[in-house]
Design an enzyme around this catalytic site. Structure first.
Site, PDB file in Angstrom:
ATOM      1  N   GLY A  52       0.836  -1.199   0.000  1.00  0.00           N
ATOM      2  CA  GLY A  52       0.000   0.000   0.000  1.00  0.00           C
ATOM      3  C   GLY A  52       0.870   1.247   0.000  1.00  0.00           C
ATOM      4  N   ASP A  53       0.222   2.417  -0.108  1.00  0.00           N
ATOM      5  CA  ASP A  53       0.933   3.708  -0.117  1.00  0.00           C
ATOM      6  C   ASP A  53       1.915   3.826  -1.277  1.00  0.00           C
ATOM      7  OD1 ASP A  53      -0.315   4.257   2.368  1.00  0.00           O
ATOM      8  OD2 ASP A  53       1.281   3.170   3.408  1.00  0.00           O
TER       9      ASP A  53
ATOM     10  N   HIS B  83      -5.286   8.193  -0.139  1.00  0.00           N
ATOM     11  CA  HIS B  83      -4.765   8.421  -1.485  1.00  0.00           C
ATOM     12  C   HIS B  83      -4.410   9.901  -1.647  1.00  0.00           C
ATOM     13  CE1 HIS B  83      -6.854   4.594  -3.213  1.00  0.00           C
ATOM     14  NE2 HIS B  83      -5.987   4.339  -2.260  1.00  0.00           N
ATOM     15  N   THR B  84      -3.119  10.192  -1.643  1.00  0.00           N
ATOM     16  CA  THR B  84      -2.685  11.589  -1.704  1.00  0.00           C
ATOM     17  C   THR B  84      -2.669  12.082  -3.142  1.00  0.00           C
ATOM     18  OG1 THR B  84      -1.261  11.038   0.137  1.00  0.00           O
ATOM     19  CG2 THR B  84      -0.925  13.199  -0.881  1.00  0.00           C
TER      20      THR B  84
ATOM     21  N   THR C  83      -3.014   8.240   9.541  1.00  0.00           N
ATOM     22  CA  THR C  83      -2.684   8.193  10.964  1.00  0.00           C
ATOM     23  C   THR C  83      -1.465   9.029  11.340  1.00  0.00           C
ATOM     24  OG1 THR C  83      -1.279   6.297  10.529  1.00  0.00           O
ATOM     25  CG2 THR C  83      -3.543   5.806  11.146  1.00  0.00           C
TER      26      THR C  83
ATOM     27  N   PRO D 175       4.879   6.913  11.458  1.00  0.00           N
ATOM     28  CA  PRO D 175       6.046   6.728  10.602  1.00  0.00           C
ATOM     29  C   PRO D 175       5.956   5.368   9.910  1.00  0.00           C
ATOM     30  CG  PRO D 175       6.687   6.882  12.932  1.00  0.00           C
ATOM     31  CD  PRO D 175       5.203   6.989  12.884  1.00  0.00           C
TER      32      PRO D 175
END
Ligand code: GDP
Length: 425
Positions: free
Chosen positions: A12-13, A41-42, A302, A305
């Protein structure tokens, strides 16, 4: 025109949102088919910077219909809040460009509580949930103990259904977790404050998609998370609670007959993993801090890190296979510009043997990464827009990945903005 899916190949990410935002222009419909508000989703475009949790990333494109399919965990509260936020930046959201499936199940107010209560009970054995209620929601969906969005149009039946669910769920809340019970008044408030707001957007999206398919319209399926978090094919139990793979798109979108011509697998130029679970290629210490800082690897939902490591060929090849990718979008290549040499995890060492296949989840904690190094390019490539203009070492890195995964890399993203991309077709 052909249908495509944008899916995650890793944990993910990977940058799926930025790719969907870019590609949506060429499609008539963008459909989210699984997952829920735990996505982040950025997207950075002319309207600003967004971390989309539930809204499909085609929402910024005029004339594109955005669908939340029946496979999505529709959280009326978070969806309505997100719609307000996105609209406040000048983006138009109307029942014409956002459609919620009447067959999507609703995430109920207690699902988030239950997520939190269970993570607290698990203490140091926790799964690392984003506490958005996703696991309790999908458990209840399969238990047939939640409600469908379309039930909002049948108030009498809805009240009776909610009353039954309330009685049942309060047993778990109070007797298992010692938490406070919900009341019908609380559910009434939730119905008025959020469900009534999203009601105008709810319709039979299955029928709509079938009509659009017959009219030759093109569909872009947008997945959340990645192959290694897929409930059936991922690192169970550190997976999500839905199927993140392209093969699920027809089911979760409401268009069971959909044919997906292109599966664009998004791969990050290095590895990240948020939350708990085995992560064989994980880097630690100074090296990890440098990579995390360079890639700004903190969770969109969230702020946690993210764990980081080099590109993991073993896991990526597995993920690409599970997704049946036809092409790869490689993201965040610019981030590696500071490295003298680029580490790549080529194999795992397991029981004294070098292996190139992704092992059964229980074996992962015994696997160690075998690392090779490629030459770094040591410069900023974020303004490069043509393959020919990339430094030789960056091209070699991309070609190395193509060969190792056995799939063409057609997009190379070198920055988070919409146009920071090299299209190599
Ligand atoms: P998604 O959930 O797969 O859409 O990915 P996320 O949005 O959680 O994480 C990707 C992060 O990387 C976001 O902060 C993006 O803005 C950023 N990003 C995406 N592509 C690139 C890129 O090519 N370079 C850089 N530097 N950042 C990128």
């Amino acid at each position: 025109m052909a249908n495509s899916a944008v899916v995650g190949v890793n944990w993910g990410d990977e940058g799926k949102g930025r790719l969907v935002d870019l590609l949506a222009e060429k499609y008539d419909v963008v459909v989210r088919f699984q997952g829920g508000g735990n996505a982040g989703h950025t997207v950075i475009n002319e309207f600003g910077r967004f971390a989309l949790h539930l809204l499909p990333a085609g929402i910024f494109r005029k004339g594109v219909v955005n669908v939340l399919g029946n496979g999505v965990a529709v959280d009326p509260e978070n969806l309505w809040i997100e719609m307000q936020e996105v609209m406040s930046k000048g983006v138009e959201i109307t029942p014409d460009n956002l459609k919620i499936s009447d067959r999507a199940s609703l995430l109920l107010p207690w699902h988030r509580d239950l997520d939190e209560l269970e993570e607290m009970r698990l203490a140091d054995k926790k799964y690392g949930s984003t506490k958005q209620g996703i696991a309790p929601f999908y458990s209840d969906k399969y238990l047939k103990k939640t409600i469908l969005a379309g039930e909002l149009f049948y108030p009498a039946e809805l009240k009776a259904h909610l009353a039954d669910l309330l009685e049942w769920k309060n047993l778990t809340l109070t007797k298992v977790y010692g938490a406070k019970p919900y009341t019908m008044e609380m559910l009434d408030e939730w119905l008025t404050a959020f469900c009534d707001k999203i009601k105008p957007y709810i319709c039979d999206t299955g029928a709509l998609l079938r009509e659009m398919q017959e009219a030759g319209k093109s569909i872009l399926f947008e997945a959340q998370l990645g192959a290694l978090r897929d409930l059936d094919y991922g690192i169970y139990p550190y997976t999500t609670s839905s199927n993140t793979i392209a093969a699920y798109a027809p089911i979760g979108s409401g268009l069971a007959s959909a044919k997906i011509d292109n599966v664009i697998g998004v791969v990050k130029a290095y590895s990240t993993c948020v939350g708990e679970g085995p992560f064989v290629c994980e880097m630690f210490g100074e090296e990890a801090i440098k990579l995390r800082e360079a890639g700004l690897e903190y969770g969109a939902k969230t702020g946690r890190p993210r764990r980081v490591g080099p590109l993991d060929i073993v896991a990526t090849r597995y993920g690409a296979g599970v997704q049946s990718v036809t092409e790869i979008a490689l993201t965040k290549l610019d981030v590696l510009g500071y490295m003298d040499e680029i580490p790549v995890c080529t194999h795992y060492l397991l029981n004294g043997k070098l292996i190139d296949y992704f092992p059964f989840p229980s074996a992962l904690k015994y696997a160690k990464p075998a690392i090779e190094f490629l030459d770094g390019w040591k410069c900023d490539i974020s303004s490069v827009r043509r393959w020919e203009d990339l430094p030789k070492e960056a091209k070699e890195y991309v070609s190395y990945i193509e060969k190792a995964i056995g799939c063409p890399i057609t997009y190379i993203s070198v920055g988070p903005e919409r146009d920071s991309i090299i299209i190599k077709k």
